[in-house]
Design a protein around this motif. Structure first.
Motif, mmCIF file in Angstrom:
data_model
loop_
_atom_site.group_PDB
_atom_site.id
_atom_site.type_symbol
_atom_site.label_atom_id
_atom_site.label_comp_id
_atom_site.label_asym_id
_atom_site.label_seq_id
_atom_site.Cartn_x
_atom_site.Cartn_y
_atom_site.Cartn_z
ATOM 1 N N ALA A 118 -6.536 -10.074 -62.130
ATOM 2 C CA ALA A 118 -5.947 -9.621 -61.274
ATOM 3 C C ALA A 118 -4.229 -10.270 -61.881
ATOM 4 O O ALA A 118 -3.845 -10.730 -61.504
ATOM 5 N N LEU A 173 -7.212 -8.002 -53.481
ATOM 6 C CA LEU A 173 -8.760 -8.592 -54.534
ATOM 7 C C LEU A 173 -9.228 -9.644 -54.493
ATOM 8 O O LEU A 173 -10.235 -9.566 -55.104
ATOM 9 N N CYS A 228 -7.086 -5.646 -63.048
ATOM 10 C CA CYS A 228 -6.559 -4.957 -61.496
ATOM 11 C C CYS A 228 -4.739 -5.515 -62.019
ATOM 12 O O CYS A 228 -4.294 -6.555 -61.724
ATOM 13 N N GLY A 268 -3.319 -7.624 -55.784
ATOM 14 C CA GLY A 268 -4.635 -7.877 -56.375
ATOM 15 C C GLY A 268 -3.813 -8.689 -54.955
ATOM 16 O O GLY A 268 -5.809 -9.829 -55.992
ATOM 17 N N LEU A 312 -9.075 -1.276 -62.486
ATOM 18 C CA LEU A 312 -8.334 -1.205 -61.030
ATOM 19 C C LEU A 312 -7.295 -0.531 -61.217
ATOM 20 O O LEU A 312 -5.967 -1.675 -61.417
#
Length: 568
Positions: free
Chosen positions: A221, A233, A274, A230, A305
């Motif tokens: 991420a 997540l 991500c 980020g 993502l």
């Protein structure tokens, strides 16, 4: 008479001094209280940071919990306090030290017990269970009482009522729940660690390595991408997976994080990136380095993502145009499990400066999405220059797109890139192409461009072969200016299709022009640009729900073929 006057003067002076004193107190007292509070707050923050630094928990402080919460130590209702991203503990500020002593966090690797292990018991945490969770024993809803109650396993995420918790459950083997095929169990890493000490590499015999459907996932991420989601997540993925699988790319480089693949099954690892398209390119470059090191059999497949601004590569591979938290993290992991492996062409872009006395080496870039010269590169160049001056302003995807719109509108009026056809020569597979009156040329590897526009297809009213990302071909189009680009994006115009080719060569004869590769812009003087095929990347395609318009324009990718030496 004089005595009376002197008495009145002295009483007046006392009154003045008294007024001055109380005025001074009324001014200084709030200041002193504010300074004292700020000193206490800063001291408290230093103490909290010190506890966080020494703790094995991944603590984060919040001023307001998002749901009713109770301290896991004193069982009192709390509005603010600390929570652990990995195991989900929630405690008040005063109970932080006690929580460190009483509760263990998720173990990324089990303590050695003298032999190889292939299972582990549940790790139960009491209280603060997720909303709408059900008891694994009686199937009734958990966490309904307004107090610290019920249990949750930090690995399998199963929940149990206090009254349903039995002694056997405390020692029962944990199955790791729905995401067992994505989680790297702590006992696996401890066994691999012991085998490496013994200089053994037969990892295939270790459970769950030998399990058929095990496809461990690694999360990479970028906390600086796009809308700054980020950080959130990272915490959510750590709570569902083994924290050792989750990496923050602002603290560790992809090349180092991907070395975890060498301890996992060959050709089975999946990586979820991500971030924006730039972050994906960074990770794919690190995977190319693995090929150079001779680690081809450990190459992972990459899912996305999208947290960036454009996200055209993510859109092409079916992962969407942008993520803003609308899909639960659990569904994202399910999508990663169900995604199909496909190939993505990667291209080498070599820029050689012209001139008799030019001794500099050619610039070499790797292209995943597109190369362009003209108005869209100029917009990207202006955007990046503005963002470097004031990076704090560019923390939102909406703001970023608004700035792009501003510079696009400005170029419509100024037309800095006009008469491009007189300044450049274009060759497709060695054949010279006669250019019409243009302001920009775009070389596409993927279907989407400019934040969600299918540039090659245009309005879709002409029978042209669909753009693909795995056919070894580049699509080359021209645009008449920023206004023409805007018309194409809303399907009111078609691009000037110049052709498809395996090799593209573009010669800038004079002046300085803006260029970009995958959103990284620069101003370029006279040069020769050569684009040739470099390698293939193994990526994941998510065939989610599409609109009728998307379904008609997106070609279904071919299944991933076996990796060969030609891909290196």
């Amino acid at each position: 008479m004089e005595g009376t006057e002197s008495g009145s003067r002295s009483s007046s002076a006392v009154a003045d001094w008294s007024l001055a004193f109380w005025t001074l107190c009324s001014v200084l007292l709030p200041v002193l209280i504010t300074l004292w509070c700020s000193f206490k707050r800063s001291r408290r923050q230093v103490l909290i940071r010190d506890i966080f630094r020494k703790s094995k928990h991944d603590w984060h402080y919040t001023d307001l919990f998002g749901q009713p919460s109770y301290c896991c130590v004193c069982a009192q209702h709390i509005l603010q306090g600390a929570f652990c991203n990995c195991c989900g503990l929630r405690v008040s500020e005063g109970c932080l030290k006690k929580a460190d002593q009483l509760f263990l966090c998720k173990e990324i690797m089990m303590r050695s017990s003298g032999g190889a292990q292939s299972s582990m018991p549940h790790h139960w945490i009491r209280g603060n269970v997720p909303l709408c969770s059900c008891c694994m024993i009686c199937k009734q809803q958990c966490g309904t009482q307004p107090k610290l109650c019920d249990y949750r396993c930090v690995w399998c995420q199963y929940t149990v009522h206090d009254e349903c918790m039995m002694d056997r459950l405390k020692t029962e083997e944990c199955t790791f729940g729905e995401f067992r095929d994505l989680i790297i169990p702590p006992y696996y890493l401890s066994t691999i660690n012991q085998m490496r000490k013994d200089k053994r590499t037969d990892y295939e015999k270790v459970v769950p390595y030998c399990r058929k459907h095990w496809m461990p996932v690694i999360i990479l991420a970028n906390t600086r991408s796009g809308n700054n989601m980020g950080e959130t997540l990272l915490g959510e993925f750590k709570s569902l997976l083994n924290p050792v699988q989750v990496f923050d790319l602002s603290k560790i480089a992809p090349a180092k994080a991907l070395q975890l693949c060498t301890l996992l099954p060959c050709n089975a690892v999946r990586v979820l990136v991500c971030g924006g398209d730039g972050t994906v390119g960074w990770v794919l470059d690190a995977i190319d380095e693995m090929k150079i090191k001779g680690q081809e059999r450990y190459i992972p497949q990459v899912a996305i993502l999208p947290l960036g601004t454009g996200n055209d590569l993510s859109n092409t591979l079916g992962w969407g145009a942008g993520y803003a938290g609308e899909v639960p993290v659990e569904q994202i992991l399910r999508n990663v499990m169900e995604a199909d492996g496909v190939q993505l062409d990667r291209w080498k872009v070599q820029v050689t400066n012209k001139g008799y006395y030019n001794l500099r080496k050619p610039k070499v870039f790797t292209m995943n999405n597109y190369f362009s010269i003209g108005p869209d590169a100029l917009m990207a160049l202006n955007f990046h220059a503005h963002r470097e001056k004031t990076p704090s302003l560019f923390s939102s995807r909406i703001i970023n797109k608004a700035v792009y719109f501003f510079y696009g509108t400005k170029d419509c009026l100024v037309q800095e890139c006009k008469d491009l056809n007189k300044k450049v020569e274009l060759e497709l597979d060695g054949e010279r192409i006669k250019l019409p009156n243009l302001e920009g040329i775009i070389v596409l590897n993927i279907g989407y461009w400019g934040g969600g526009c299918r540039l090659w297809e245009g309005m879709g009213d002409e029978p042209y072969p669909l753009a693909r990302h795995d056919d070894g071909l580049l699509e080359v189009v021209g645009v008449h200016g920023s206004f023409h680009c805007a018309q194409i994006q809303v399907k009111l115009a078609n691009p000037v299709r110049l052709g498809q080719a395996h090799t593209v060569r573009l010669i800038l004869k004079s002046s300085k022009m803006p260029m970009q590769v995958d959103g990284e812009p620069w101003a370029q003087g006279p040069c020769a640009v050569t684009i040739t095929h470099k390698t293939h990347a193994r990526v994941l395609y998510h065939s989610g729900e599409q609109t009728d318009d998307e379904a008609s324009s997106v070609s279904e990718p071919e299944p991933l073929r076996e990796h060969t030496d030609e891909d290196v």
